[in-house]
Design a protein around this motif. Structure first.
Motif, PDB file in Angstrom:
ATOM      1  N   LYS A 255     -19.542  66.838 -27.289  1.00 30.54           N
ATOM      2  CA  LYS A 255     -18.917  66.385 -28.525  1.00 30.54           C
ATOM      3  C   LYS A 255     -17.683  65.543 -28.223  1.00 30.54           C
ATOM      4  O   LYS A 255     -17.030  65.704 -27.205  1.00 30.54           O
ATOM      5  CB  LYS A 255     -18.567  67.561 -29.431  1.00 30.54           C
ATOM      6  N   GLU A 256     -17.428  64.645 -29.147  1.00 27.35           N
ATOM      7  CA  GLU A 256     -16.259  63.772 -29.042  1.00 27.35           C
ATOM      8  C   GLU A 256     -15.018  64.564 -29.462  1.00 27.35           C
ATOM      9  O   GLU A 256     -15.114  65.670 -29.980  1.00 27.35           O
ATOM     10  CB  GLU A 256     -16.414  62.573 -29.987  1.00 27.35           C
ATOM     11  N   GLU A 257     -13.881  63.914 -29.285  1.00 25.45           N
ATOM     12  CA  GLU A 257     -12.628  64.479 -29.783  1.00 25.45           C
ATOM     13  C   GLU A 257     -12.711  64.635 -31.295  1.00 25.45           C
ATOM     14  O   GLU A 257     -13.290  63.798 -31.979  1.00 25.45           O
ATOM     15  CB  GLU A 257     -11.490  63.509 -29.405  1.00 25.45           C
ATOM     16  N   ALA A 258     -12.145  65.728 -31.815  1.00 25.95           N
ATOM     17  CA  ALA A 258     -12.158  65.920 -33.269  1.00 25.95           C
ATOM     18  C   ALA A 258     -11.098  65.045 -33.927  1.00 25.95           C
ATOM     19  O   ALA A 258     -10.058  64.775 -33.346  1.00 25.95           O
ATOM     20  CB  ALA A 258     -11.881  67.384 -33.590  1.00 25.95           C
ATOM     21  N   HIS A 259     -11.425  64.609 -35.127  1.00 26.52           N
ATOM     22  CA  HIS A 259     -10.453  63.836 -35.895  1.00 26.52           C
ATOM     23  C   HIS A 259     -10.237  64.503 -37.238  1.00 26.52           C
ATOM     24  O   HIS A 259     -10.809  64.090 -38.233  1.00 26.52           O
ATOM     25  CB  HIS A 259     -10.941  62.394 -36.092  1.00 26.52           C
ATOM     26  N   PRO A 260      -9.405  65.532 -37.256  1.00 31.93           N
ATOM     27  CA  PRO A 260      -9.227  66.282 -38.497  1.00 31.93           C
ATOM     28  C   PRO A 260      -8.623  65.416 -39.596  1.00 31.93           C
ATOM     29  O   PRO A 260      -7.727  64.607 -39.342  1.00 31.93           O
ATOM     30  CB  PRO A 260      -8.252  67.402 -38.110  1.00 31.93           C
ATOM     31  N   GLY A 261      -9.125  65.608 -40.818  1.00 31.00           N
ATOM     32  CA  GLY A 261      -8.632  64.837 -41.953  1.00 31.00           C
ATOM     33  C   GLY A 261      -7.971  65.744 -42.967  1.00 31.00           C
ATOM     34  O   GLY A 261      -7.139  66.578 -42.609  1.00 31.00           O
ATOM     35  N   GLU A 262      -8.376  65.588 -44.235  1.00 29.10           N
ATOM     36  CA  GLU A 262      -7.808  66.377 -45.329  1.00 29.10           C
ATOM     37  C   GLU A 262      -8.090  67.862 -45.135  1.00 29.10           C
ATOM     38  O   GLU A 262      -9.100  68.237 -44.531  1.00 29.10           O
ATOM     39  CB  GLU A 262      -8.450  65.951 -46.647  1.00 29.10           C
ATOM     40  N   VAL A 263      -7.212  68.694 -45.716  1.00 29.31           N
ATOM     41  CA  VAL A 263      -7.464  70.134 -45.689  1.00 29.31           C
ATOM     42  C   VAL A 263      -8.605  70.455 -46.657  1.00 29.31           C
ATOM     43  O   VAL A 263      -8.584  70.028 -47.808  1.00 29.31           O
ATOM     44  CB  VAL A 263      -6.202  70.915 -46.101  1.00 29.31           C
ATOM     45  N   VAL A 264      -9.609  71.164 -46.181  1.00 32.72           N
ATOM     46  CA  VAL A 264     -10.726  71.553 -47.046  1.00 32.72           C
ATOM     47  C   VAL A 264     -10.580  73.010 -47.454  1.00 32.72           C
ATOM     48  O   VAL A 264     -10.711  73.364 -48.622  1.00 32.72           O
ATOM     49  CB  VAL A 264     -12.077  71.331 -46.340  1.00 32.72           C
ATOM     50  N   LEU A 265     -10.309  73.851 -46.485  1.00 29.02           N
ATOM     51  CA  LEU A 265     -10.137  75.273 -46.788  1.00 29.02           C
ATOM     52  C   LEU A 265      -8.688  75.658 -46.499  1.00 29.02           C
ATOM     53  O   LEU A 265      -8.182  75.403 -45.412  1.00 29.02           O
ATOM     54  CB  LEU A 265     -11.084  76.120 -45.935  1.00 29.02           C
ATOM     55  N   ASP A 266      -8.066  76.255 -47.496  1.00 25.53           N
ATOM     56  CA  ASP A 266      -6.689  76.705 -47.316  1.00 25.53           C
ATOM     57  C   ASP A 266      -6.632  78.182 -47.701  1.00 25.53           C
ATOM     58  O   ASP A 266      -6.817  78.532 -48.858  1.00 25.53           O
ATOM     59  CB  ASP A 266      -5.755  75.863 -48.204  1.00 25.53           C
ATOM     60  N   GLN A 288      -5.745  77.163 -42.153  1.00 25.22           N
ATOM     61  CA  GLN A 288      -6.378  76.029 -42.821  1.00 25.22           C
ATOM     62  C   GLN A 288      -7.509  75.491 -41.967  1.00 25.22           C
ATOM     63  O   GLN A 288      -7.484  75.593 -40.744  1.00 25.22           O
ATOM     64  CB  GLN A 288      -5.361  74.908 -43.031  1.00 25.22           C
ATOM     65  N   VAL A 289      -8.513  74.947 -42.632  1.00 25.79           N
ATOM     66  CA  VAL A 289      -9.546  74.214 -41.918  1.00 25.79           C
ATOM     67  C   VAL A 289      -9.619  72.830 -42.540  1.00 25.79           C
ATOM     68  O   VAL A 289      -9.682  72.691 -43.758  1.00 25.79           O
ATOM     69  CB  VAL A 289     -10.926  74.917 -42.034  1.00 25.79           C
ATOM     70  N   ARG A 290      -9.585  71.800 -41.672  1.00 23.93           N
ATOM     71  CA  ARG A 290      -9.598  70.422 -42.166  1.00 23.93           C
ATOM     72  C   ARG A 290     -10.975  69.811 -42.001  1.00 23.93           C
ATOM     73  O   ARG A 290     -11.790  70.309 -41.222  1.00 23.93           O
ATOM     74  CB  ARG A 290      -8.581  69.592 -41.379  1.00 23.93           C
ATOM     75  N   GLU A 291     -11.206  68.749 -42.704  1.00 22.12           N
ATOM     76  CA  GLU A 291     -12.488  68.061 -42.526  1.00 22.12           C
ATOM     77  C   GLU A 291     -12.549  67.480 -41.119  1.00 22.12           C
ATOM     78  O   GLU A 291     -11.523  67.113 -40.537  1.00 22.12           O
ATOM     79  CB  GLU A 291     -12.688  66.988 -43.597  1.00 22.12           C
ATOM     80  N   GLY A 292     -13.742  67.464 -40.566  1.00 23.73           N
ATOM     81  CA  GLY A 292     -13.919  66.900 -39.243  1.00 23.73           C
ATOM     82  C   GLY A 292     -13.488  67.797 -38.108  1.00 23.73           C
ATOM     83  O   GLY A 292     -13.244  67.325 -37.002  1.00 23.73           O
ATOM     84  N   LEU A 425     -27.494  73.651 -44.362  1.00 18.54           N
ATOM     85  CA  LEU A 425     -26.962  72.350 -43.987  1.00 18.54           C
ATOM     86  C   LEU A 425     -27.465  71.267 -44.926  1.00 18.54           C
ATOM     87  O   LEU A 425     -26.755  70.314 -45.238  1.00 18.54           O
ATOM     88  CB  LEU A 425     -27.314  72.022 -42.531  1.00 18.54           C
ATOM     89  N   ASP A 426     -28.688  71.428 -45.426  1.00 16.45           N
ATOM     90  CA  ASP A 426     -29.227  70.407 -46.313  1.00 16.45           C
ATOM     91  C   ASP A 426     -28.553  70.416 -47.682  1.00 16.45           C
ATOM     92  O   ASP A 426     -28.670  69.465 -48.442  1.00 16.45           O
ATOM     93  CB  ASP A 426     -30.739  70.601 -46.473  1.00 16.45           C
ATOM     94  N   ARG A 427     -27.836  71.488 -47.994  1.00 18.18           N
ATOM     95  CA  ARG A 427     -27.149  71.506 -49.290  1.00 18.18           C
ATOM     96  C   ARG A 427     -25.970  70.544 -49.292  1.00 18.18           C
ATOM     97  O   ARG A 427     -25.467  70.195 -50.342  1.00 18.18           O
ATOM     98  CB  ARG A 427     -26.665  72.925 -49.606  1.00 18.18           C
ATOM     99  N   ASP A 428     -25.555  70.130 -48.090  1.00 16.98           N
ATOM    100  CA  ASP A 428     -24.579  69.058 -47.956  1.00 16.98           C
ATOM    101  C   ASP A 428     -23.275  69.382 -48.677  1.00 16.98           C
ATOM    102  O   ASP A 428     -22.856  68.661 -49.588  1.00 16.98           O
ATOM    103  CB  ASP A 428     -25.203  67.770 -48.499  1.00 16.98           C
ATOM    104  N   LYS A 429     -22.630  70.473 -48.296  1.00 21.01           N
ATOM    105  CA  LYS A 429     -21.364  70.851 -48.919  1.00 21.01           C
ATOM    106  C   LYS A 429     -20.209  70.544 -47.982  1.00 21.01           C
ATOM    107  O   LYS A 429     -20.387  70.405 -46.773  1.00 21.01           O
ATOM    108  CB  LYS A 429     -21.372  72.353 -49.264  1.00 21.01           C
ATOM    109  N   LYS A 430     -19.016  70.450 -48.566  1.00 23.93           N
ATOM    110  CA  LYS A 430     -17.842  70.033 -47.806  1.00 23.93           C
ATOM    111  C   LYS A 430     -17.445  71.077 -46.743  1.00 23.93           C
ATOM    112  O   LYS A 430     -17.029  70.733 -45.648  1.00 23.93           O
ATOM    113  CB  LYS A 430     -16.682  69.837 -48.787  1.00 23.93           C
ATOM    114  N   LEU A 431     -17.574  72.354 -47.120  1.00 23.39           N
ATOM    115  CA  LEU A 431     -17.197  73.419 -46.185  1.00 23.39           C
ATOM    116  C   LEU A 431     -18.444  74.187 -45.751  1.00 23.39           C
ATOM    117  O   LEU A 431     -19.233  74.617 -46.582  1.00 23.39           O
ATOM    118  CB  LEU A 431     -16.207  74.381 -46.854  1.00 23.39           C
TER     119      LEU A 431
END
Lengths: 522, 433
Positions: A255-266, A288-292, A425-431
């Protein structure tokens, strides 16, 4: 060619050309397994390769259609587990068969008790168990109740049970699945001691590290067929996984380096009461868990991970704190409403993940049946469900006897898990919450699921992983949170830590002051 | 990638289930025959001909046309009265069977059908007999009474459902308790009411017929109740009763029987439940809750709501059974129920069991149970035997139904063995994955 060898009395147990069929499946197709006296023989194979079936044949639970079993060169017929016991074959099951409220000693002698004038006599038994425990280095507390001792000690009790019955052929069915790294090391040592004392061990596993460390020879099965037997000294992990899966396998998660974005789970000061005792199962945790990014909660089973996930996903009530998913406070929402931004691969696939008596296609729409795609005016659109299931089967390589109409109960554990992963995974949710997503899976399937989780991460999803497998924790996650007794005791970077340090946090020997909510963690 | 092999007809799950039920029935009937033969042989007063009569009557009682006046031999043929009565008696059995089957699909054992049946009967009779037909048309009173009975059953079924979903109290215990609560409450309600029968005072116990037209009248300044014939010079205050289910022309086909449109309603409801259970999202949810409540909860299905809903639907069916039976117009209701529960509620369990909880199957097993019932009645009337022999048959069948899984597995194994002998060579080629 093998028939000539079989007369050789150096083998204590031989299973010659065993064939066992089930409707639609040949679970064991002409398999030969020969166990030498005093060796540790590993039986390696993916889920559904036929390992369990073969052991069930040896243990008398199934009768093979073809083939024979020999002990010390003599043909024997094993038609029930009692026959197996009489031949001194013992088995440690993956899920222990112990009575929680009995003492260790009582569990060991259960079914083989000495009696005097109809009364239980524990004295001779105690001496014998003590002697065995000293001889093989199996440390147990004979008077403790099973419910109070650790999983590792429970396993030693199971081993003592076999030794107490003078078994000399010991079958270990995936014994390390429930153990901590330290306990695994101990078990490996115990197995070596047993073999040195002349016991013959059959070790079922799909964990290559352990097999390489402890075994003398390895027999590999694939899809019910016998692939080969090799000497451990002459092979390596890569060669073994290729044999097992039938194609070159990637053992390390790329895997590549992670690029965390917005906070998804707080999660803030999250507290979940325990159903077992008065203390909180999860006590005031914040993170917190961020996107990406893939954040992993590591820890020994039973330190509040399960309760935390139940609280977060709405299966249990929360007593304090709150959780925000995509900025929405979900702490007290219904499971259905939380599902808007959340997909959940549950820990217990039989209890929560699947309705076992439903067909595969019915399970594939367990959360989605209400969506317009699958129903029209409350009437189920069977064709749409069939097409959707076929798409997922194709895409995620879910294998089953009869495709979409297979009863899920009839599917192998690995494919059941793949079905859940496909659905979630097919439900395609943010978290994405994945709790032990690879438990009980084989190398090939683990590789797939890991790759898919990394893909989800790279697609900007936030992944919260709960895992007991240290190797998985180390290789898959971008950040590690260690949970101990309901609290987060450390946040680690997998690149800067190692398994040993992680083990210290997991057992409570080490603890960090964390920045977030640190006033509550002394 | 996956080889889909269409299973042969006798290997299919549904077919094997049906065969298992049919085998249970066959063994039950044969046991009845054996009992008849043994009783006949050990009893001096029964001749060989008598045994033969008994056997024929067990199988063909519905088709008997009585004894020939000249020879005394049994004659058989289409008997519209018995046929119609069979359908009439099947009606409440189908509905209570449906009640048990629907709850079972959601993983609940509804042993509360007798109580729900009583609740339905009680509500229906109160509505049918107290709403004056002089002010509202009779068909509307019928509809109100019918729906009222259904609703009362549903509410009564809700109680164990609520206890189960909110407090996790076992529904079997709650059902048994609500059964007796209903039995006592119904007696109390009728005892307090003005609906006690004063027309047929010669009969023991109080009986009511919905078909009877009752007039509240004032004769010589005294308020009283009169039957169809209003006394001369009386003032009619209100007219009640006379509310019965339409016969839908069935009485012309089955002349001389009690049958009415109730059987049509019962069959339609069974079909409706089949559709709900198999084709709709509601049925999917209910079955998911029944098979695995935890998985249902995980998937966001409201498990608590579905348990209550399932029990309400089950209660509604048992209530409808009581309602339609009471609305037949030619039936009697002994309202002193506090000592015994209506057997039809419990027979519903047997009906559902024999039908393997399939709503369509319930239609046939309900009719089959009432067929045995009529046969038993004819056994008593026309032979030296009595109806208890058919009870033996029902008992054996119910017992075997519980074993239907074993019979089913046995059927499967037999078929497999046959197949293995024939095509074992082909199986080698079977591919997985």
């Amino acid at each position: 060619m093998e028939n000539q060898q079989t007369k050789n009395p150096e083998y204590v147990i031989e299973m010659i050309h065993i064939t066992k069929e089930f409707p639609g499946i040949i679970a064991n197709d002409d398999i030969t397994l020969q166990l030498k006296k005093g060796e540790i023989h590993a039986l390696l194979g993916e889920n559904g390769a036929g390992k369990s079936t073969l052991m069930s044949v040896l243990f008398g639970l199934y009768q093979p259609e073809k083939g024979e079993i020999r002990k010390n060169g003599q043909v024997v017929k094993i038609s029930s587990p009692n026959d197996a016991t009489a031949l001194n074959i013992g088995m440690v099951h993956q899920h222990f068969k112990l009575i929680d409220v009995f003492t260790v000693l009582d569990n060991i002698i259960l079914g083989a008790e000495d009696t005097r004038a109809g009364f239980l006599s524990r004295k001779a038994a105690r001496e014998k168990v003590k002697a065995l425990s000293d001889r093989y280095g199996l440390k147990v507390d004979l008077d403790a109740k099973v419910e109070d001792i650790t999983v590792g000690m429970q396993q030693r009790v199971e081993i003592l049970k076999m030794l107490y019955r003078d078994n000399d052929i010991l079958i270990f069915d995936e014994p390390t699945a429930v153990l901590t790294p330290q306990e695994i090391d101990e078990l490996m040592q115990i197995m070596k001691n047993l073999a040195a004392e002349g016991k013959s061990i059959l070790f079922i596993s799909h964990k290559l590290n352990e097999i390489m460390e402890v075994s003398d020879r390895i027999t590999v099965l694939r899809k019910g067929k016998y692939i080969g037997t090799v000497n451990t000294a002459d092979t390596d992990k890569q060669a073994l996984s290729n044999m097992m899966v039938g194609r070159p396998v990637q053992l390390v998660v790329e895997k590549e380096e992670a690029h965390p974005g917005e906070v998804v789970l707080d999660v803030e000061h999250f507290t979940v009461p325990s159903r077992l005792h008065h203390r909180n199962a999860v006590n005031d945790i914040s993170f917190q868990v961020r996107e990406g990014e893939i954040v992993c909660i590591a820890g020994i089973d039973g330190n509040g991970q399960t309760d935390f996930i139940y609280g977060l996903t709405g299966l249990e009530k929360v007593s304090g704190g709150r959780a925000l998913i995509c900025g929405q406070d979900v702490t007290h929402l219904s499971v259905k409403k939380r599902g808007k931004n959340l997909s959940h691969i549950p820990e217990d696939r039989h209890k929560h993940g699947l309705v076992l008596d439903f067909t595969l296609e019915q399970n594939m729409v367990l959360e989605r049946f209400i969506e317009p795609e699958f129903q029209h005016g409350c009437f189920i659109r069977f064709n749409a469900i069939r097409a959707y299931t076929e798409k997922l089967i194709e895409q995620f390589d879910v294998r089953s006897g009869q495709g979409p109409v297979t009863r899920v109960r009839a599917m192998s554990g690995g494919n059941q898990q793949k079905a859940i992963v496909a659905r979630e995974l097919d439900r395609d949710k943010k978290l994405i919450i994945a709790v032990q997503p690879t438990r009980g899976l084989d190398v090939g399937a683990i590789e797939n699921i890991h790759r898919m989780l990394v893909e989800q991460r790279d697609a900007g999803k936030a992944v919260l992983l709960v895992s007991l497998e240290l190797e998985e924790v180390m290789s898959l996650s971008d950040r590690i949170l260690v949970m101990y007794e309901g609290e987060i005791v450390g946040e680690l970077n997998p690149k800067e830590t190692n398994v040993q340090e992680l083990g210290l946090y997991m057992t409570g020997a080490k603890r960090q002051n964390r920045q977030e909510g640190s006033d509550h963690h002394e | 990638m996956i080889i889909m092999n269409k299973e042969p007809f006798f290997q299919r799950d549904g077919v094997r289930t049906l065969m298992a039920s049919l085998i249970s029935i066959l063994i039950g009937m044969l046991s009845g025959v054996i009992v008849i033969v043994i009783v006949g042989l050990t009893n001096d007063s029964i001749s060989t001909g008598g045994i033969w009569d008994g056997i024929r009557m067990v199988f063909l009682g519905v088709f008997n046309k009585g004894r020939d006046a000249a020879t005394g031999a049994l004659t058989f043929g289409f008997n519209p009265a018995f046929m119609g009565n069979m359908l009439f008696r099947a009606m409440p059995l189908i509905l209570t069977g449906l009640s048990v089957a629907v709850a079972y699909k959601t993983g609940l054992f509804n042993i509360g059908a007798p109580g729900q049946y009583l609740a339905g009967t009680c509500a229906t009779l109160f509505l049918a007999l107290s709403i004056p037909t002089s002010s509202i048309p009779a068909w509307m009173v019928w509809l109100i009474a019918f729906l009222g009975g259904m609703l009362a059953g549903a509410l009564w079924g809700c109680i164990p459902g609520l206890l189960k979903s909110l407090l996790n109290i076992n529904e079997v215990i709650a059902c048994i308790m609500t059964n007796w609560l209903a039995a006592c409450l119904v007696t109390w309600f009728f005892d307090m009411s003005s609906l006690k029968n004063v027309l047929e005072g010669t009969k023991t116990g109080y009986i009511y017929k919905t078909s009877t037209v009752i007039h509240d009248v004032i004769v010589d300044g005294v308020r009283t109740v009169a039957g169809a014939n209003v006394p001369e010079g009386a003032t009619v205050l209100a007219t009640r009763g006379g509310v019965a289910t339409s016969r839908m022309g069935l009485d012309t086909v089955f002349r001389g029987s009690q049958v009415n449109g109730g059987i049509v309603i019962a069959i339609l409801l069974a079909v409706l439940f089949y559709i709900i259970m198999e084709k709709t999202t509601l049925g999917y949810q209910l079955k998911a809750c029944g098979s695995n409540r935890y998985a249902a909860k995980y998937a966001g299905i409201q498990d608590r709501r579905n348990i209550v809903l399932s029990m309400a639907m089950a209660g509604a069916m048992a209530g409808t059974a009581g309602s339609l039976y009471a609305l037949s117009g030619n039936t009697e209701f002994f309202w002193t129920t506090y000592q015994s529960l209506p057997a039809v509620g419990f027979t519903g369990i047997a009906v559902a069991l024999l039908a393997v909880n399939n709503p369509i199957g319930v239609i046939f097993s309900g009719i089959f149970m009432s067929y045995l019932n009529i046969n038993g009645q004819q056994l008593t009337n026309l032979t030296a035997y009595n109806e208890y022999i058919t009870d033996v048959i029902i008992a054996v069948i119910v017992y075997l139904s519980a074993f239907s899984l074993i019979i089913k597995t046995w059927l499967g194994r037999k078929a497999k063995k046959r197949k293995a002998a024939g095509v074992s060579a082909d199986r080698k080629g079977e591919v997985r994955g």
